[in-house]
Motif scaffolding. Structure first.
Motif, short mmCIF file in Angstrom:
data_model
loop_
_atom_site.label_atom_id
_atom_site.label_comp_id
_atom_site.label_asym_id
_atom_site.label_seq_id
_atom_site.Cartn_x
_atom_site.Cartn_y
_atom_site.Cartn_z
N SER A 1 -6.34 6.75 10.20
CA SER A 1 -5.25 7.05 9.07
C SER A 1 -5.75 6.06 8.21
CB SER A 1 -4.38 7.39 9.04
OG SER A 1 -3.03 5.97 8.82
N PRO A 2 -6.29 5.96 7.04
CA PRO A 2 -6.29 4.66 5.98
C PRO A 2 -4.77 4.32 5.73
CG PRO A 2 -7.77 6.98 5.78
CD PRO A 2 -6.25 7.33 6.42
N ALA A 3 -5.10 2.47 5.41
CA ALA A 3 -3.89 1.94 4.90
C ALA A 3 -3.89 1.65 3.49
CB ALA A 3 -4.17 0.66 5.69
N GLY A 4 -2.95 0.54 3.11
CA GLY A 4 -3.08 0.83 1.93
C GLY A 4 -4.24 0.45 0.48
N GLU A 5 -4.64 -0.92 0.96
CA GLU A 5 -6.33 -0.79 0.09
C GLU A 5 -6.74 1.02 -0.43
OE1 GLU A 5 -8.95 -4.03 0.57
OE2 GLU A 5 -9.62 -3.11 -0.47
N ASP A 6 -7.34 1.18 1.04
CA ASP A 6 -8.22 2.78 1.38
C ASP A 6 -7.35 3.41 0.62
OD1 ASP A 6 -9.84 0.85 2.17
OD2 ASP A 6 -10.26 1.80 4.00
N ARG A 7 -5.49 4.29 0.39
CA ARG A 7 -5.18 4.63 -0.09
C ARG A 7 -5.00 4.74 -1.22
NH1 ARG A 7 -0.78 5.11 3.38
NH2 ARG A 7 0.07 3.37 1.69
N ALA A 8 -5.05 3.45 -1.95
CA ALA A 8 -5.01 2.45 -3.50
C ALA A 8 -6.45 3.87 -4.02
CB ALA A 8 -4.94 1.48 -3.40
N ILE A 9 -7.65 3.16 -3.74
CA ILE A 9 -9.29 3.50 -3.63
C ILE A 9 -8.93 5.11 -3.81
CG2 ILE A 9 -11.64 3.49 -3.00
CD1 ILE A 9 -10.58 0.87 -1.96
N GLY A 10 -8.72 6.34 -2.98
CA GLY A 10 -8.18 7.81 -2.85
C GLY A 10 -7.43 7.28 -4.21
N ARG A 11 -6.51 6.84 -4.46
CA ARG A 11 -5.60 7.22 -6.00
C ARG A 11 -6.64 7.01 -6.58
NH1 ARG A 11 -2.81 10.42 -8.38
NH2 ARG A 11 -1.25 9.82 -9.61
N LEU A 12 -7.10 5.74 -7.11
CA LEU A 12 -7.99 5.96 -8.16
C LEU A 12 -9.24 7.01 -8.42
CD1 LEU A 12 -8.55 1.79 -8.11
CD2 LEU A 12 -7.49 2.88 -9.76
N THR A 13 -10.09 6.88 -6.84
CA THR A 13 -10.34 8.19 -6.98
C THR A 13 -10.48 9.19 -7.71
OG1 THR A 13 -11.33 6.77 -5.23
CG2 THR A 13 -12.86 9.19 -5.99
N GLN A 14 -9.54 10.02 -7.99
CA GLN A 14 -8.75 10.39 -8.11
C GLN A 14 -8.33 10.54 -9.99
OE1 GLN A 14 -4.50 11.79 -6.29
NE2 GLN A 14 -5.69 13.03 -5.01
N ILE A 15 -7.56 9.49 -10.27
CA ILE A 15 -7.71 9.28 -11.81
C ILE A 15 -8.80 9.30 -12.64
CG2 ILE A 15 -6.93 6.97 -13.60
CD1 ILE A 15 -4.44 6.51 -10.96
N MET A 16 -9.46 8.40 -12.41
CA MET A 16 -10.58 7.78 -12.99
C MET A 16 -12.34 9.46 -12.83
SD MET A 16 -10.36 5.34 -13.57
CE MET A 16 -9.13 3.51 -13.42
N GLY A 17 -11.78 10.03 -11.30
CA GLY A 17 -12.70 11.29 -11.45
C GLY A 17 -11.81 12.17 -12.20
N ARG A 18 -10.95 12.47 -12.02
CA ARG A 18 -10.25 13.41 -13.62
C ARG A 18 -10.46 12.97 -14.77
NH1 ARG A 18 -4.98 13.62 -11.15
NH2 ARG A 18 -4.04 11.68 -12.51
N ALA A 19 -10.53 11.94 -15.46
CA ALA A 19 -10.73 11.21 -16.65
C ALA A 19 -12.15 11.62 -17.30
CB ALA A 19 -10.32 10.20 -16.14
N ALA A 20 -13.31 11.79 -15.67
CA ALA A 20 -14.55 11.97 -16.27
C ALA A 20 -15.01 12.81 -16.74
CB ALA A 20 -15.29 10.86 -15.30
N GLY A 21 -14.63 14.04 -15.94
CA GLY A 21 -15.09 15.29 -15.46
C GLY A 21 -16.28 15.20 -15.01
#
Lengths: 319, 319
Positions: B13-33
């Motif tokens: 299972s990915p640790a802190g940084e990779d989890r944060a990148i996953g979170r960023l992908t969600q936030i930015m992806g939702r915004a981007a359409g």
């Protein structure tokens, strides 16, 4: 800037930051070798390069906690907004259309990444510039470094800082000083209203920049470090002077806010045909520009009314 | 990284940084359409976007004093080199050709900008990627944030992390662990030799990445945070497992250096035709790749010899 204290420098010579940029231009230019004809590299609001016939416009900008945002009075989301908005504003000042953003976050332990990234994401929606990649690193203070890639509609060249000539009319897209005044209100405990909004969520005048390019603007720059300093930079790059008759000060702001506060992100535009520019802006449903005065041939003349206009604004104390 | 201490995390299972990148992908992806078909956004070594028919490959990377470089033993020029090299390496890992760089410098007072920028400029010459723009800001620690824009030769897609399938052979372009070992030597007072060079001036395997793409590599990633961690990331993205028979450890480095030290910038490549890849690299005058082992269908199998391979490497302690 977090502490908008206009710092007058010698009226006719660039100070620390601009000298450092000149030095960087030398170091990087020597390394890079010859620049392809038509390309525009370090020294303007953004770079223009040719990717197999497709012109790209590239810019980068950073927002640093304690330097570009006072986190005692604004949120991490505001810092994120500012990072992306400052970068797309640089593209707007060339008349380009922002298309993609890359964001690097420098994060101290326990930074609220969701809030910081949320502000970047909001700006990416507002300016239709999705974040397509990025990097995360630990750091001692919050840093948001944003690079943007834009395109130019049609065959016209980008509008640089360097094309103004004596006789051109100088206009600005809106009143100045609201961001600096808003910071003062925030520090006094006021948390809303138009000045506070102008500080927390400054706009980027993308549509006005694109219209100005289509209407043959001769030079353009966005007001990031301070109206006065940025106007001097345009005049330096164009090799002209200027005589301003008046200045549009935002309601509730002071003349010092307007001259040196910075981060208004309004566009200063030089044009040989101000009526055509005003008509094009009106046709696009944009506010009428404010006429500041005119460019003059003598680069040593830099006046507001009867007085010399000092270089008021924010320069990072570098070098 | 300045302190390459391999930090084992749960193997699957990915640790802190990779989890944060996953979170960023969600936030930015939702915004981007919606993402245009063919585009590749956050989550790989670099993004791929379509600029009116011209594919652009975009990446960004930061080098931070105290995090990515120990300035007690390396110079500001080395930090600058690393910032640009790490960014172009991300393009190399897609098989792209770096073309232009933007650099933001965060500078504490009295930083030797000439030396820092000199290291960036040297790397820009080495990788034929001129610095066409940038930004300067004050900061509490030295930060070099580099964004690069590259192009893809010909119509093939970029090589992502996600294309490996069971049965593919895994290779790496060179021996591992030299950078981490070099840092140890530097801290022991040794100031030259190949390990020290590998730490101060790591290479980017651009030519190997471009050849691998032309030779139909199925997946690729560069070794930045640690061989083991980066290989796990490739396997995660591809949905495969792996069985490694062996590991090429740089002369003078330990197995821990090789597994978790990071910043070697060698490329891990998956291929269905290792002979064709080896021949293409040889034809280009590049060193023979080292065969590590193979991908397997079961994504839970992650072995080096008989043992499970832990996720050894550097993850920024984020989130």
């Amino acid at each position: 800037v977090a502490s908008p204290k206009p710092r007058p420098a010698a009226s006719s010579s660039p100070a620390g930051e601009d000298r450092a940029i000149g030095r960087l231009t030398q170091i990087m230019g020597r390394a890079a070798g010859p620049r392809p004809a038509g390309d525009l590299w370090i020294g303007d609001d953004a770079a223009v390069v040719d990717a197999a016939g497709q012109r790209l416009v590239l810019a980068t900008d950073a927002a640093v906690a304690g330097v570009h945002a006072d986190l005692a009075v604004v949120g991490l989301d505001d810092l994120g907004w500012k990072g992306l908005t400052a970068a797309v504003s640089d593209l707007g000042a060339m008349g380009a259309v922002p298309r993609w953003a890359l964001v690097t976050f420098g994060l101290p332990p326990r930074t609220d990444l969701d809030r910081l990234a949320g502000g970047v994401a909001e700006a990416s929606v507002a300016w239709a510039c999705p974040v397509v990649g990025g990097d995360l690193t630990t750091a001692d203070q919050v840093v948001v470094s944003v690079s943007v890639v834009g395109l130019l509609d049609g065959p016209r060249p980008a509008v640089t800082r360097a094309g103004a000539v004596g006789g051109d009319t100088l206009v600005v897209t809106g009143p100045l000083g609201a961001s600096a005044a808003g910071l003062r209100w925030l520090r006094a405990g006021v948390s809303d209203g138009p000045l506070v909004s102008a500080h927390r969520r400054p706009p980027a005048r993308l549509a006005a920049g694109q219209v100005a390019r289509a209407a043959d603007a001769t030079a353009m720059i966005d007001v990031s470090d301070g109206f006065s300093l940025d106007l001097h930079r345009l005049a330096d790059a164009s090799g002209v002077g200027f005589v301003l008759d008046d200045l549009p000060v935002a309601e509730g702001a002071t003349t010092d806010d307007a001259l040196g506060g910075g981060e208004d992100y309004e566009l200063i535009i030089a044009t040989g045909d101000p009526d055509a520019l005003a008509a094009a802006l009106a046709a696009a449903g944009l506010p009428a520009p404010f006429v500041l005065g005119r460019c003059v041939d003598d680069p040593a003349v830099r006046r507001l009314g009867r007085d010399d206009l000092p270089r008021l604004g924010w320069e990072h104390p570098i070098g």
